[in-house]
Design a protein around this motif. Structure first.
Motif, PDB file in Angstrom:
ATOM      1  N   GLU A 168       0.808  -1.223   0.000  1.00 39.36           N
ATOM      2  CA  GLU A 168       0.000   0.000   0.000  1.00 39.36           C
ATOM      3  C   GLU A 168       0.841   1.273   0.000  1.00 39.36           C
ATOM      4  OE1 GLU A 168      -2.394  -0.626   3.472  1.00 39.36           O
ATOM      5  OE2 GLU A 168      -3.392  -2.361   2.577  1.00 39.36           O
ATOM      6  N   ASP A 169       2.102   1.181   0.384  1.00 35.32           N
ATOM      7  CA  ASP A 169       2.973   2.353   0.503  1.00 35.32           C
ATOM      8  C   ASP A 169       3.697   2.594  -0.818  1.00 35.32           C
ATOM      9  OD1 ASP A 169       4.854   4.300   1.089  1.00 35.32           O
ATOM     10  OD2 ASP A 169       5.525   3.337   2.952  1.00 35.32           O
ATOM     11  N   GLN A 170       3.210   3.539  -1.593  1.00 35.57           N
ATOM     12  CA  GLN A 170       3.781   3.793  -2.919  1.00 35.57           C
ATOM     13  C   GLN A 170       5.174   4.398  -2.870  1.00 35.57           C
ATOM     14  OE1 GLN A 170       0.867   5.902  -5.255  1.00 35.57           O
ATOM     15  NE2 GLN A 170      -0.551   4.189  -5.211  1.00 35.57           N
ATOM     16  N   SER A 171       5.627   4.832  -1.691  1.00 35.38           N
ATOM     17  CA  SER A 171       6.977   5.382  -1.576  1.00 35.38           C
ATOM     18  C   SER A 171       8.036   4.291  -1.449  1.00 35.38           C
ATOM     19  CB  SER A 171       7.072   6.329  -0.378  1.00 35.38           C
ATOM     20  OG  SER A 171       7.010   5.607   0.841  1.00 35.38           O
ATOM     21  N   VAL A 172       7.615   3.057  -1.200  1.00 35.23           N
ATOM     22  CA  VAL A 172       8.568   1.962  -1.022  1.00 35.23           C
ATOM     23  C   VAL A 172       9.121   1.517  -2.369  1.00 35.23           C
ATOM     24  CG1 VAL A 172       8.803  -0.468  -0.362  1.00 35.23           C
ATOM     25  CG2 VAL A 172       7.578   1.118   1.118  1.00 35.23           C
ATOM     26  N   LYS A 173      10.424   1.384  -2.423  1.00 34.06           N
ATOM     27  CA  LYS A 173      11.105   0.827  -3.602  1.00 34.06           C
ATOM     28  C   LYS A 173      11.962  -0.328  -3.121  1.00 34.06           C
ATOM     29  CE  LYS A 173      12.738   0.982  -7.895  1.00 34.06           C
ATOM     30  NZ  LYS A 173      12.588  -0.295  -8.490  1.00 34.06           N
TER      31      LYS A 173
END
Length: 187
Positions: free
Chosen positions: A118-123
């Protein structure tokens, strides 16, 4: 390489699995013991990472613990997180939130936690994901969901093998290949 064991295991068992990987002697290897020990019916001490109760608090505690473990280790040239079963989620959390910059992530028989998806900042880094064809816990549906997520967000390698919820020689070969590629890629 920093490893995270599965539910009802201990760091020693996970370390023994990691030590069977071809070429692992070129790596410094640590296996992290989960914070929540308990006795098995046979009297062995094992551990788990968390339960559904107070989930967010347990995640925060586990991440702080992993940060401290990483700070206590010598600074690595290449950092790889590896998790089996329940430890796969912890390895993914470490890759996403522990403040380190891993070169790769290895997940065997365990899914990616929903907070990461759900966390779109995670890469996430390059990820090897493995599943045995008769694994009843890490179902084909969970595997497919994780694979779809990974294919959209990072470079992913897949290791599907004959077996269950377990380490196999086939999976260890895939790990060894990934580790060789990490060393060659980051020279």
């Amino acid at each position: 390489m920093v490893g995270f064991h599965g539910y009802g295991e201990g760091a020693e068992a996970h370390l023994a699995e990691l030590e069977q990987i071809a070429g692992i002697d070129a790596w410094s290897v640590a296996a992290v013991q989960a914070l929540h020990p308990f006795y098995t019916r046979s009297g062995n001490v094992v551990a788990n990472w968390m339960t559904a109760q107070d989930r967010e608090l347990a995640i925060a505690d586990n991440l702080e613990y992993v940060r401290r473990v990483l700070a206590a280790l010598p600074a690595p040239k290449h950092l790889v997180f590896c998790g089996f079963s329940q430890g796969a989620a912890m390895a993914a959390r470490a890759a996403a939130y522990a403040g380190a910059a891993p070169s790769a992530l290895i997940l065997l028989g365990g899914d990616i936690p929903p907070e990461i998806v759900e966390d779109q900042s995670v890469k996430l880094p390059t990820t090897l994901i493995g599943r045995g064809d008769s694994d009843e816990w890490y179902t084909p549906e969970k595997f497919d969901r994780d694979l779809q997520y990974l294919q959209k967000t990072t470079t992913v390698r897949v290791c599907a093998f004959t077996g269950g919820h377990e380490w196999t020689a086939h999976f260890r070969l895939a790990v060894a290949e990934l580790l060789r590629d990490v060393i060659h890629r980051e020279r």
